[in-house]
Write a protein that holds these residues in place. Structure first.
Motif, PDB file in Angstrom:
ATOM      1  N   THR A   1     -10.521   7.031   4.547  1.00 14.52           N
ATOM      2  CA  THR A   1      -9.986   6.143   5.736  1.00 14.52           C
ATOM      3  C   THR A   1      -9.217   6.987   6.483  1.00 14.52           C
ATOM      4  OG1 THR A   1      -8.289   5.152   4.444  1.00 14.52           O
ATOM      5  CG2 THR A   1     -10.354   3.899   4.627  1.00 14.52           C
ATOM      6  N   VAL A   2      -8.921   6.549   7.748  1.00 19.05           N
ATOM      7  CA  VAL A   2      -7.704   7.087   8.342  1.00 19.05           C
ATOM      8  C   VAL A   2      -7.134   5.912   9.148  1.00 19.05           C
ATOM      9  CG1 VAL A   2      -9.102   9.081   9.402  1.00 19.05           C
ATOM     10  CG2 VAL A   2      -9.084   6.921  10.540  1.00 19.05           C
ATOM     11  N   VAL A   3      -5.706   6.042   9.283  1.00 18.94           N
ATOM     12  CA  VAL A   3      -4.689   5.044   9.735  1.00 18.94           C
ATOM     13  C   VAL A   3      -4.224   5.606  11.237  1.00 18.94           C
ATOM     14  CG1 VAL A   3      -2.809   3.871   9.209  1.00 18.94           C
ATOM     15  CG2 VAL A   3      -4.133   4.544   7.286  1.00 18.94           C
ATOM     16  N   PHE A   4      -4.368   4.609  12.112  1.00 23.89           N
ATOM     17  CA  PHE A   4      -3.923   5.084  13.408  1.00 23.89           C
ATOM     18  C   PHE A   4      -3.234   3.831  14.107  1.00 23.89           C
ATOM     19  CE2 PHE A   4      -7.887   3.193  14.287  1.00 23.89           C
ATOM     20  CZ  PHE A   4      -7.625   2.324  15.444  1.00 23.89           C
ATOM     21  N   LYS A   5      -2.125   4.160  15.024  1.00 23.26           N
ATOM     22  CA  LYS A   5      -1.509   3.017  15.574  1.00 23.26           C
ATOM     23  C   LYS A   5      -2.165   2.847  17.137  1.00 23.26           C
ATOM     24  CE  LYS A   5       2.701   4.222  16.524  1.00 23.26           C
ATOM     25  NZ  LYS A   5       4.008   4.746  16.668  1.00 23.26           N
ATOM     26  N   ASP A   6      -2.254   1.710  17.598  1.00 27.38           N
ATOM     27  CA  ASP A   6      -2.761   1.222  18.995  1.00 27.38           C
ATOM     28  C   ASP A   6      -1.596   1.404  19.850  1.00 27.38           C
ATOM     29  OD1 ASP A   6      -1.828  -1.255  18.676  1.00 27.38           O
ATOM     30  OD2 ASP A   6      -3.675  -2.212  18.364  1.00 27.38           O
ATOM     31  N   GLU A   7      -1.910   1.020  21.283  1.00 29.41           N
ATOM     32  CA  GLU A   7      -1.002   1.166  22.125  1.00 29.41           C
ATOM     33  C   GLU A   7       0.131  -0.057  21.988  1.00 29.41           C
ATOM     34  OE1 GLU A   7      -2.738   0.184  26.094  1.00 29.41           O
ATOM     35  OE2 GLU A   7      -4.475  -1.225  25.281  1.00 29.41           O
ATOM     36  N   LYS A   8      -0.278  -1.201  21.335  1.00 33.82           N
ATOM     37  CA  LYS A   8       0.744  -2.218  21.038  1.00 33.82           C
ATOM     38  C   LYS A   8       1.472  -1.981  19.523  1.00 33.82           C
ATOM     39  CE  LYS A   8      -2.044  -5.652  23.376  1.00 33.82           C
ATOM     40  NZ  LYS A   8      -2.709  -6.820  23.232  1.00 33.82           N
ATOM     41  N   GLY A   9       1.192  -1.092  18.995  1.00 33.23           N
ATOM     42  CA  GLY A   9       2.245  -0.604  17.844  1.00 33.23           C
ATOM     43  C   GLY A   9       1.393  -1.306  16.669  1.00 33.23           C
ATOM     44  N   ALA A  10       0.179  -2.009  16.690  1.00 36.60           N
ATOM     45  CA  ALA A  10      -0.394  -2.510  15.590  1.00 36.60           C
ATOM     46  C   ALA A  10      -1.128  -1.366  14.788  1.00 36.60           C
ATOM     47  CB  ALA A  10      -1.515  -3.419  16.007  1.00 36.60           C
ATOM     48  N   ILE A  11      -1.026  -1.493  13.492  1.00 39.06           N
ATOM     49  CA  ILE A  11      -1.543  -0.247  12.624  1.00 39.06           C
ATOM     50  C   ILE A  11      -3.158  -0.789  12.229  1.00 39.06           C
ATOM     51  CG2 ILE A  11      -1.360   0.681  10.256  1.00 39.06           C
ATOM     52  CD1 ILE A  11       0.718   1.679  12.248  1.00 39.06           C
ATOM     53  N   HIS A  12      -4.039   0.349  12.339  1.00 38.25           N
ATOM     54  CA  HIS A  12      -5.455   0.003  12.098  1.00 38.25           C
ATOM     55  C   HIS A  12      -5.975   0.964  10.868  1.00 38.25           C
ATOM     56  CE1 HIS A  12      -5.960  -2.699  15.493  1.00 38.25           C
ATOM     57  NE2 HIS A  12      -5.010  -1.864  15.913  1.00 38.25           N
ATOM     58  N   GLU A  13      -6.676   0.579   9.773  1.00 35.71           N
ATOM     59  CA  GLU A  13      -7.312   1.489   8.940  1.00 35.71           C
ATOM     60  C   GLU A  13      -8.809   1.206   8.977  1.00 35.71           C
ATOM     61  OE1 GLU A  13      -6.665   2.791   4.187  1.00 35.71           O
ATOM     62  OE2 GLU A  13      -5.353   1.408   5.158  1.00 35.71           O
ATOM     63  N   ILE A  14      -9.575   2.402   9.316  1.00 36.55           N
ATOM     64  CA  ILE A  14     -10.890   2.387   9.343  1.00 36.55           C
ATOM     65  C   ILE A  14     -11.545   3.377   8.441  1.00 36.55           C
ATOM     66  CG2 ILE A  14     -10.863   1.617  11.633  1.00 36.55           C
ATOM     67  CD1 ILE A  14     -11.515   4.646  12.488  1.00 36.55           C
ATOM     68  N   ASP A  15     -12.766   3.087   7.887  1.00 36.62           N
ATOM     69  CA  ASP A  15     -13.632   4.115   7.003  1.00 36.62           C
ATOM     70  C   ASP A  15     -13.838   5.319   7.980  1.00 36.62           C
ATOM     71  OD1 ASP A  15     -13.760   2.112   5.277  1.00 36.62           O
ATOM     72  OD2 ASP A  15     -15.800   1.488   5.596  1.00 36.62           O
ATOM     73  N   ASN A  16     -14.043   6.600   6.962  1.00 44.62           N
ATOM     74  CA  ASN A  16     -14.047   7.671   7.510  1.00 44.62           C
ATOM     75  C   ASN A  16     -14.387   8.830   6.475  1.00 44.62           C
ATOM     76  OD1 ASN A  16     -12.010  10.410   7.949  1.00 44.62           O
ATOM     77  ND2 ASN A  16     -13.333   9.951   9.902  1.00 44.62           N
ATOM     78  N   ASP A  17     -15.260   9.531   7.097  1.00 44.68           N
ATOM     79  CA  ASP A  17     -15.799  10.825   6.469  1.00 44.68           C
ATOM     80  C   ASP A  17     -15.089  12.136   6.851  1.00 44.68           C
ATOM     81  OD1 ASP A  17     -17.721   9.220   4.763  1.00 44.68           O
ATOM     82  OD2 ASP A  17     -18.835   9.271   6.519  1.00 44.68           O
ATOM     83  N   PHE A  18     -15.040  12.409   8.007  1.00 44.39           N
ATOM     84  CA  PHE A  18     -14.472  13.602   8.615  1.00 44.39           C
ATOM     85  C   PHE A  18     -13.654  13.412   9.832  1.00 44.39           C
ATOM     86  CE2 PHE A  18     -18.344  15.147   6.741  1.00 44.39           C
ATOM     87  CZ  PHE A  18     -17.956  16.240   5.739  1.00 44.39           C
ATOM     88  N   VAL A  19     -12.584  14.153   9.880  1.00 47.84           N
ATOM     89  CA  VAL A  19     -11.769  14.193  11.408  1.00 47.84           C
ATOM     90  C   VAL A  19     -11.780  15.391  11.808  1.00 47.84           C
ATOM     91  CG1 VAL A  19      -9.258  14.051  12.137  1.00 47.84           C
ATOM     92  CG2 VAL A  19     -10.071  12.547  10.158  1.00 47.84           C
ATOM     93  N   LEU A  20     -12.369  15.477  13.020  1.00 47.02           N
ATOM     94  CA  LEU A  20     -12.096  16.533  13.933  1.00 47.02           C
ATOM     95  C   LEU A  20     -10.927  16.435  14.866  1.00 47.02           C
ATOM     96  CD1 LEU A  20     -16.042  16.708  14.975  1.00 47.02           C
ATOM     97  CD2 LEU A  20     -14.763  17.827  13.070  1.00 47.02           C
ATOM     98  N   ALA A  21     -10.043  17.204  14.281  1.00 46.32           N
ATOM     99  CA  ALA A  21      -8.833  17.451  14.967  1.00 46.32           C
ATOM    100  C   ALA A  21      -8.505  18.209  16.145  1.00 46.32           C
ATOM    101  CB  ALA A  21      -7.492  17.600  13.988  1.00 46.32           C
ATOM    102  N   MET A  22      -9.206  18.020  17.519  1.00 44.86           N
ATOM    103  CA  MET A  22      -9.105  18.924  18.469  1.00 44.86           C
ATOM    104  C   MET A  22      -8.128  18.552  19.331  1.00 44.86           C
ATOM    105  SD  MET A  22     -12.229  20.281  18.142  1.00 44.86           S
ATOM    106  CE  MET A  22     -11.838  20.276  16.479  1.00 44.86           C
ATOM    107  N   THR A  23      -6.783  18.939  18.777  1.00 42.95           N
ATOM    108  CA  THR A  23      -5.521  18.897  19.156  1.00 42.95           C
ATOM    109  C   THR A  23      -4.874  19.988  19.834  1.00 42.95           C
ATOM    110  OG1 THR A  23      -4.709  19.224  16.973  1.00 42.95           O
ATOM    111  CG2 THR A  23      -4.773  16.976  17.683  1.00 42.95           C
ATOM    112  N   GLY A  24      -5.886  21.140  20.124  1.00 45.24           N
ATOM    113  CA  GLY A  24      -5.264  22.206  20.828  1.00 45.24           C
ATOM    114  C   GLY A  24      -4.986  23.382  19.861  1.00 45.24           C
ATOM    115  N   TYR A  25      -4.484  24.517  20.361  1.00 40.15           N
ATOM    116  CA  TYR A  25      -4.082  25.548  19.608  1.00 40.15           C
ATOM    117  C   TYR A  25      -2.693  26.224  20.370  1.00 40.15           C
ATOM    118  CZ  TYR A  25      -8.711  24.740  18.180  1.00 40.15           C
ATOM    119  OH  TYR A  25      -9.807  24.094  17.660  1.00 40.15           O
ATOM    120  N   LEU A  26      -2.260  27.054  19.568  1.00 37.97           N
ATOM    121  CA  LEU A  26      -0.940  27.487  20.130  1.00 37.97           C
ATOM    122  C   LEU A  26      -0.870  29.396  19.958  1.00 37.97           C
ATOM    123  CD1 LEU A  26       1.638  25.116  18.603  1.00 37.97           C
ATOM    124  CD2 LEU A  26       0.856  25.367  20.783  1.00 37.97           C
ATOM    125  N   PRO A  27      -0.024  30.112  20.676  1.00 37.59           N
ATOM    126  CA  PRO A  27       0.215  31.533  20.291  1.00 37.59           C
ATOM    127  C   PRO A  27       1.057  31.395  19.286  1.00 37.59           C
ATOM    128  CG  PRO A  27       0.583  30.918  22.821  1.00 37.59           C
ATOM    129  CD  PRO A  27       0.595  29.565  21.923  1.00 37.59           C
TER     130      PRO A  27
END
Length: 321
Positions: A227-253
């Motif tokens: 699963t993954v756990v995330f927080k929505d815009e109201k601060g509520a916590i959600h947990e959903i089923d998940n097989d893979f996470v593609l974290a396209m959060t950028g890169y750094l020098p």
């Protein structure tokens, strides 16, 4: 002891361009590259297309012939590696620079294979090697990928794509079209305005029709095995089923490497210090070229607007000869 006029770190398009300018001006040089020629491009998604047209990616006035309005990854690899072969550039591959130090106006460059000495050093290392981590529990799990290459491994899988930039949007659309169940977690209120203009309506329509789920103003909290756990815009916590996470959060020098080389880093974006007219850093005869100049602001420089760095650097070096 062999003394080089210039040692260039990084064989990306801008590093190659620096070598070409050095070669034309009879300056002895070598490029040290930890991977293959244009290593970052090699590691791009297989079907990636550039935002720029071919002529804006050209170096050394060598025509870039593309069969499409926007060239793709393979065409770019053929183009840049072809120039390196044709021009017989002096490049040492699969050799990583460990340390750059200066003594009595001479640089000593230590690598995994040798030690070099040079009058001038150009750092053209880009920013694609170090992922911008979310720093949350579970980010080190094998199912978390910070690099995306192709959609086929994710067929019929529950995918979470983190981010809303070009890389995130491409990953979301491609995996969705290969049968993945895609959910996007986006920190901002909308898809990034920098997304390629011919792709942006596609992702927005897929979200609007519900084929790709998207949670805006949301934040990842934890990644678990199934699963993954995330927080929505109201601060509520959600947990959903998940097989893979593609974290396209950028890169750094590699900021540690820049600091250890003596370069000053300033502000929240850790912008490296350099002269806008010469590209010289606060360390005399040590230059920056290409996207590494932007610090954390990795959208500031790209191939088409940093090609001029090579000419600026070589012109400065020649004026001091």
């Amino acid at each position: 002891m062999e003394m080089l006029d210039i040692l260039i770190i990084g064989a990306g398009p801008i590093g190659l361009n620096c070598a070409l300018e050095a070669q034309k001006n009879n300056l002895s040089h070598v490029i040290i590259e930890k991977g293959t020629i244009v290593n970052s491009l090699y590691n791009y998604p297989l079907y990636m297309r550039f935002f720029s047209t071919a002529e804006k990616l050209e170096i050394d006035e060598v025509p870039f012939i593309s069969t499409a309005p926007k060239p793709g990854r393979q065409e770019a690899l053929e183009y840049y590696q072809g120039i390196a072969r044709q021009k017989k550039l002096n490049i040492n591959l699969y050799e990583k620079v460990l340390n750059v130090s200066k003594n009595n106006e001479i640089f000593e460059i230590e690598t995994t294979k040798a030690t070099y000495h040079a009058k001038n050093v150009v750092i053209a290392t880009g920013f694609y090697d170090i992922p911008n981590l979310m720093n949350i529990p579970g980010e080190n799990l094998p199912k978390v990928k910070h690099y995306y290459t192709e959609p086929y491994p994710y067929a019929k899988q529950k995918i979470v794509v983190v981010g809303s930039s070009n890389s995130a949007v491409d990953a979301a659309l491609e995996t969705y079209r290969k049968g993945a169940e895609v959910t996007m977690i986006v920190r901002h209120s909308e898809i990034s305005k920098s997304v390629k203009y011919w792709v942006k309506p596609d992702i927005e329509n897929r979200i609007a029709e519900g084929n790709i789920k998207a949670h805006f103003n949301a934040e990842m909290v934890e990644i678990k095995s199934n699963t993954v756990v995330f927080k929505d815009e109201k601060g509520a916590i959600h947990e959903i089923d998940n097989d893979f996470v593609l974290a396209m959060t950028g890169y750094l020098p590699d900021f540690d490497f820049l600091r250890n080389s003596g370069i000053e880093l300033n502000g929240d974006c850790l912008n490296p210090f350099y002269n806008l007219e010469t590209m010289e850093t606060n360390v005399s005869n040590l230059y920056l070229a290409g996207v590494v100049c932007g610090g954390k602001d990795t959208h500031l420089w790209f191939i088409e607007n940093s090609r001029v760095h090579a000419n600026m650097i070589i012109k400065t070096i020649l004026s001091r000869s």
